[in-house]
Design an enzyme around this catalytic site. Structure first.
Site, mmCIF file in Angstrom:
data_model
loop_
_atom_site.group_PDB
_atom_site.id
_atom_site.type_symbol
_atom_site.label_atom_id
_atom_site.label_comp_id
_atom_site.label_asym_id
_atom_site.label_seq_id
_atom_site.Cartn_x
_atom_site.Cartn_y
_atom_site.Cartn_z
ATOM 1 N N THR A 189 0.819 -1.199 0.000
ATOM 2 C CA THR A 189 0.000 0.000 0.000
ATOM 3 C C THR A 189 0.861 1.261 0.000
ATOM 4 O O THR A 189 2.010 1.209 0.410
ATOM 5 C CB THR A 189 -0.820 -0.125 1.293
ATOM 6 O OG1 THR A 189 -1.576 -1.315 1.211
ATOM 7 C CG2 THR A 189 -1.682 1.034 1.591
ATOM 8 N N ARG A 217 -13.370 -8.608 -1.169
ATOM 9 C CA ARG A 217 -12.543 -8.359 0.022
ATOM 10 C C ARG A 217 -12.054 -6.903 0.049
ATOM 11 O O ARG A 217 -11.554 -6.374 -0.928
ATOM 12 C CB ARG A 217 -11.350 -9.301 0.015
ATOM 13 C CG ARG A 217 -10.407 -9.167 1.215
ATOM 14 C CD ARG A 217 -9.231 -8.278 0.934
ATOM 15 N NE ARG A 217 -8.294 -8.212 2.068
ATOM 16 C CZ ARG A 217 -7.302 -7.328 2.155
ATOM 17 N NH1 ARG A 217 -7.115 -6.452 1.191
ATOM 18 N NH2 ARG A 217 -6.502 -7.319 3.206
ATOM 19 N N VAL A 218 -12.164 -6.277 1.218
ATOM 20 C CA VAL A 218 -11.648 -4.927 1.439
ATOM 21 C C VAL A 218 -10.759 -4.982 2.670
ATOM 22 O O VAL A 218 -11.139 -5.571 3.688
ATOM 23 C CB VAL A 218 -12.808 -3.928 1.655
ATOM 24 C CG1 VAL A 218 -12.260 -2.556 2.001
ATOM 25 C CG2 VAL A 218 -13.693 -3.860 0.411
ATOM 26 N N GLY A 219 -9.563 -4.390 2.581
ATOM 27 C CA GLY A 219 -8.636 -4.398 3.708
ATOM 28 C C GLY A 219 -8.798 -3.180 4.584
ATOM 29 O O GLY A 219 -9.863 -2.544 4.638
ATOM 30 N N ASP A 220 -7.727 -2.850 5.284
ATOM 31 C CA ASP A 220 -7.777 -1.769 6.283
ATOM 32 C C ASP A 220 -7.715 -0.367 5.676
ATOM 33 O O ASP A 220 -8.154 0.597 6.294
ATOM 34 C CB ASP A 220 -6.609 -1.920 7.263
ATOM 35 C CG ASP A 220 -5.256 -1.884 6.554
ATOM 36 O OD1 ASP A 220 -5.112 -2.524 5.488
ATOM 37 O OD2 ASP A 220 -4.340 -1.207 7.058
ATOM 38 N N THR A 240 0.200 0.198 6.472
ATOM 39 C CA THR A 240 0.402 -0.764 5.389
ATOM 40 C C THR A 240 0.673 -2.127 6.000
ATOM 41 O O THR A 240 1.356 -2.224 7.022
ATOM 42 C CB THR A 240 1.580 -0.362 4.484
ATOM 43 O OG1 THR A 240 1.844 -1.428 3.562
ATOM 44 C CG2 THR A 240 2.856 -0.065 5.261
ATOM 45 N N GLY A 241 0.131 -3.172 5.399
ATOM 46 C CA GLY A 241 0.407 -4.506 5.933
ATOM 47 C C GLY A 241 -0.814 -5.403 5.853
ATOM 48 O O GLY A 241 -1.713 -5.190 5.033
ATOM 49 N N THR A 242 -0.832 -6.407 6.723
ATOM 50 C CA THR A 242 -1.932 -7.382 6.731
ATOM 51 C C THR A 242 -3.201 -6.700 7.218
ATOM 52 O O THR A 242 -3.446 -6.587 8.420
ATOM 53 C CB THR A 242 -1.602 -8.574 7.646
ATOM 54 O OG1 THR A 242 -0.498 -8.253 8.484
ATOM 55 C CG2 THR A 242 -1.238 -9.791 6.883
ATOM 56 N N GLY A 243 -4.013 -6.279 6.252
ATOM 57 C CA GLY A 243 -5.142 -5.411 6.558
ATOM 58 C C GLY A 243 -6.099 -5.973 7.578
ATOM 59 O O GLY A 243 -6.644 -5.234 8.407
#
Ligand code: GLY
Length: 322
Positions: A189, A217-220, A240-243
């Site tokens: 990100t 799917r939607v992340g953080d 940024t990272g594992t949402g």
């Protein structure tokens, strides 16, 4: 319409501002890329940093600065946002973005867009032109058309490099050794946070998400309080990272809560929250900018594409830890 500007301009000789950006955190270590690739990443980060710094040095708002910086990273195919986004399971690009203004706590976000050239500008338009905070998928695309943000053909986002990553992901799935989605976060990100010379902070984040994501799917990134948050009482944060983990601990808001309730500095709060991210099995990082002028990073990965600059003359970019 959200009020993101003060009417009084500060004295040009007395502009105090700071800016931090990221282009993702992940498993990259020195030697992972060639010297030419390292230099190209650094040049991309420097271009974004300079775009945001030019706004702030001219007395512009933190919101204008973070959008300017993130739009440069979205247009740079090296980073996983806008052009160069990773591919979703079905073989197209779905992008998410958010902005938040620390002065008013106004926020806007889009999720799952496929034809908006700069999703960060659509997120800002949601904040400024609608009573809503988040629009998603087809509705977000339609809003993009109606709000006059620049459109792009879906093919414009799809680079050969990302297509090859997706093909490898699909081949692994067909062999039976695939994952739900690709969790190798070496290209992440993008985001920016800033303090402007009016004393206000703002945050912006944009992403293509994870290779192979599906079912909408939607992340953080577009979730206000998870991947993006800004509050003049605390700081501006972009993650940024594992949402999924950043959503579960409301990471960007948690940093703000620790500052307000525990009296921690932005760096202390960011470090503590990244420890929590790690404890839940998450990887990645955050950037922050606070009204006291501090701007920095916390990450639990071997590297993070990052940069920062300020009115004191600091201008730095980096990829690897340390
Ligand atoms: N951190 C970006 C995502 O999980 O989509």
């Amino acid at each position: 319409m959200a009020d993101t500007e003060d009417t009084e301009m500060p004295d040009a000789a007395n502009l105090q501002w700071s800016l931090a950006i990221h282009g993702g955190a992940g498993s990259m270590k020195p030697g992972r890329f060639s010297a030419e690739e390292d230099a190209a990443f650094i040049a991309g980060l420097a271009a974004a940093l300079d775009a945001g710094a030019a706004v702030l040095a001219g007395g512009g708002t933190a919101m204008d600065a973070v959008v300017a910086a993130v739009a440069v990273l979205e247009d740079d195919p090296q980073f996983n946002a806008g052009r160069g986004s990773v591919f979703a399971f079905e073989g197209h690009n779905e992008m998410d973005a958010a902005v938040m203004d620390g002065a008013t706590r106004a926020a806007g976000a889009v999720a799952g867009t496929t034809c908006i050239r700069n999703p960060v500008r659509a997120a800002r338009a949601v904040m400024e032109q609608t009573p809503h905070v988040m629009l998603s998928h087809e509705g977000a695309n339609r809003f993009g058309v109606e709000s006059d943000v620049e459109q792009a053909d879906p093919e414009w986002f799809a680079t050969p490099h990302r297509r090859a990553q997706w093909e490898e992901f699909r081949a692994k799935g067909e062999r039976g050794d695939g994952a739900w989605f690709d969790t190798d976060l070496k290209y992440g990100t993008v985001g920016a946070v800033a303090l402007d010379s009016h004393g206000h902070v703002a945050a912006a984040t944009s992403t293509g998400g994870l290779t192979g994501k599906r079912w909408g799917r939607v992340g953080d990134t577009p979730v206000i309080g998870a991947g993006t948050y800004a509050d003049d009482r605390g700081c501006a944060v972009s993650a940024t990272g594992t949402g999924e983990v950043f959503i579960r601990i409301a990471a960007a808001h948690e940093i703000n809560a620790r500052m307000r309730m525990l009296g921690e500095t932005a760096q202390q709060a960011a470090d503590a929250v990244m420890s929590e991210v790690g404890a839940l099995g998450g990887e990645g990082g955050v950037i922050f900018a606070a009204p006291d002028g501090s701007a920095g990073f916390a990450f639990n990965t071997p590297g993070m594409f990052r940069g920062r600059s300020n009115s004191e003359g600091l201008r730095e970019t980096a990829i690897y830890a340390g």
